[in-house]
Write a protein that holds these residues in place. Structure first.
Motif, short mmCIF file in Angstrom:
data_model
loop_
_atom_site.label_atom_id
_atom_site.label_comp_id
_atom_site.label_asym_id
_atom_site.label_seq_id
_atom_site.Cartn_x
_atom_site.Cartn_y
_atom_site.Cartn_z
N LYS A 11 0.85 -1.18 0.00
CA LYS A 11 0.00 0.00 0.00
C LYS A 11 0.89 1.23 0.00
N ILE A 12 0.74 2.06 -1.05
CA ILE A 12 1.53 3.28 -1.19
C ILE A 12 0.60 4.48 -1.22
N TYR A 13 0.88 5.47 -0.37
CA TYR A 13 0.17 6.74 -0.40
C TYR A 13 1.08 7.77 -1.07
N LYS A 14 0.50 8.57 -1.99
CA LYS A 14 1.28 9.56 -2.71
C LYS A 14 0.81 10.97 -2.38
N THR A 15 1.79 11.84 -2.09
CA THR A 15 1.51 13.27 -1.91
C THR A 15 2.49 14.03 -2.80
N GLY A 16 2.00 14.47 -3.94
CA GLY A 16 2.89 15.10 -4.90
C GLY A 16 3.91 14.09 -5.40
N ASP A 17 5.19 14.43 -5.24
CA ASP A 17 6.25 13.52 -5.67
C ASP A 17 6.70 12.58 -4.56
N ILE A 18 6.08 12.72 -3.39
CA ILE A 18 6.49 11.91 -2.24
C ILE A 18 5.63 10.66 -2.14
N LEU A 20 4.74 7.30 0.29
CA LEU A 20 4.85 6.64 1.59
C LEU A 20 4.40 5.20 1.43
N ARG A 21 5.31 4.28 1.68
CA ARG A 21 4.99 2.86 1.57
C ARG A 21 4.46 2.40 2.93
N ALA A 22 3.15 2.48 3.11
CA ALA A 22 2.54 2.17 4.40
C ALA A 22 2.56 0.67 4.70
N LEU A 23 2.46 -0.15 3.66
CA LEU A 23 2.60 -1.61 3.79
C LEU A 23 3.56 -2.08 2.71
N ASP A 24 4.47 -2.95 3.11
CA ASP A 24 5.56 -3.31 2.21
C ASP A 24 5.70 -4.83 2.13
N ASP A 25 5.11 -5.42 1.08
CA ASP A 25 5.29 -6.84 0.77
C ASP A 25 4.83 -7.76 1.91
N VAL A 26 3.59 -7.55 2.34
CA VAL A 26 3.04 -8.33 3.46
C VAL A 26 2.36 -9.60 2.94
N THR A 27 2.71 -10.72 3.52
CA THR A 27 2.09 -12.00 3.20
C THR A 27 1.67 -12.69 4.49
N CYS A 28 0.40 -13.08 4.59
CA CYS A 28 -0.07 -13.81 5.77
C CYS A 28 -1.42 -14.46 5.47
N THR A 29 -1.79 -15.38 6.34
CA THR A 29 -3.07 -16.08 6.23
C THR A 29 -3.74 -16.09 7.61
N ILE A 30 -5.04 -15.85 7.64
CA ILE A 30 -5.82 -15.96 8.87
C ILE A 30 -6.91 -16.99 8.63
N ASN A 31 -7.00 -17.96 9.50
CA ASN A 31 -7.96 -19.05 9.34
C ASN A 31 -9.29 -18.73 9.98
N LYS A 32 -10.33 -19.39 9.49
CA LYS A 32 -11.66 -19.24 10.07
C LYS A 32 -11.62 -19.59 11.55
N GLY A 54 -10.37 -4.82 5.98
CA GLY A 54 -11.79 -4.50 6.13
C GLY A 54 -12.43 -3.90 4.90
N CYS A 55 -11.69 -3.83 3.79
CA CYS A 55 -12.20 -3.27 2.53
C CYS A 55 -12.60 -1.81 2.68
N LEU A 56 -11.94 -1.10 3.61
CA LEU A 56 -12.14 0.33 3.78
C LEU A 56 -11.15 1.12 2.94
N ASP A 57 -10.10 0.45 2.49
CA ASP A 57 -9.09 1.05 1.64
C ASP A 57 -8.68 -0.01 0.61
N VAL A 58 -8.01 0.42 -0.44
CA VAL A 58 -7.64 -0.51 -1.51
C VAL A 58 -6.13 -0.70 -1.55
N LEU A 59 -5.70 -1.91 -1.87
CA LEU A 59 -4.28 -2.19 -1.97
C LEU A 59 -3.70 -1.62 -3.25
N THR A 60 -2.42 -1.29 -3.22
CA THR A 60 -1.72 -0.79 -4.41
C THR A 60 -1.32 -1.95 -5.31
N SER A 61 -0.79 -3.01 -4.69
CA SER A 61 -0.44 -4.21 -5.45
C SER A 61 -0.44 -5.41 -4.51
N GLY A 62 -0.40 -6.58 -5.11
CA GLY A 62 -0.47 -7.81 -4.33
C GLY A 62 -1.80 -8.49 -4.49
#
Length: 241
Positions: A11-18, A20-32, A54-62
């Motif tokens: 997840k990357i947030y962009k402000t102008g040319d800046i 912010l990599r808020a999430l960086d290559d996260v991999t995990c599984t949560i079971n029922k 929670g589907c309140l925001d969208v991922l950049t990639s992955g």
């Protein structure tokens, strides 16, 4: 069986040319049926992770698969429908409608589903009774304590019987006694089969869970068994829910 699968999430947030990599290559599984805490210092990415799960925001990639549904690329309307069907939310600030009573607040998710009035009122009343507020259904938030307002928020989150309950610092504004009462409700819901994902920065809260995902600088740095509580506070009292 996995209810949440995340692979190489960014997840990357962009402000102008800046950037912010808020999430960086996260991999995990949560079971029922798991009870998982997401932890980390301020700015670690834990709230961003909660927002994406929670589907309140969208991922950049992955990749993000939620209960068999690929979330990436879904429209806003589709994401709203997924949230309504799959997830109940509890927040630190309660997020209750101040001019509505407890019953009306809990009915709200059912209104979006188109549930008939008589049915949703019955379901909302049952949800409030399950969190010990059967005698407060017509009270407005201003007439309730912080703990009671959080119980209303939990009732609202569970009224639609969503398989996942997500909570962001749900005890942050509560005293110790009320915190224990709220965490006992979460534990009882977990024992009934609800998958619980809870963001916290408090180690004591993590002892109520089964597993801890630790974040730092946007990265998942640890996926470990939750620490054990030795105080006896985590014992569920009869009639908690």
């Amino acid at each position: 069986m996995a209810i949440i699968e995340v692979e190489n999430l960014v997840k990357i947030y962009k402000t102008g040319d800046i950037e912010l990599r808020a999430l960086d290559d996260v991999t995990c599984t949560i079971n029922k049926g798991e009870f998982v805490c997401i932890m980390g210092p301020s700015g670690s990415g834990k709230s961003t992770m909660m927002n994406i799960l929670g589907c309140l925001d969208v991922l950049t990639s992955g990749k993000y698969i939620l209960d068999g549904i690929s979330v990436k690329g879904q429209s806003r309307a589709a994401l709203a429908d997924i949230r309504n069907q799959k997830i109940g939310f509890v927040f630190q600030g309660y997020n209750l409608l101040q001019k509505a009573d407890a019953l009306e607040n809990v009915e709200m998710p059912l209104m979006y589903r188109g549930v008939p009035s008589s049915v949703r009122r019955k379901m909302a009343k049952e949800a409030l009774e399950s969190v010990g507020l059967g005698d407060r259904i017509h009270n407005r938030p201003v007439q309730m304590s912080g703990g009671q307002q959080q119980r209303v928020a939990i009732a609202r989150a569970i009224v639609g019987k969503a398989p996942i309950l997500m909570a962001d610092e749900p005890t942050g504004a509560l005293d110790t006694k009320t915190t224990v009462e709220i965490m006992q409700i979460f534990t009882a819901l977990h024992e009934e089969g609800t998958t619980i994902i809870l963001v916290t920065h408090e180690p004591d809260i993590a002892t109520w869970s089964q597993r801890v995902l630790r974040f730092r600088d946007g990265k998942l740095v640890a996926d470990e068994e939750a620490p054990k509580d030795s105080s006896g506070e985590n014992e569920i009292k009869p009639g908690t829910i």
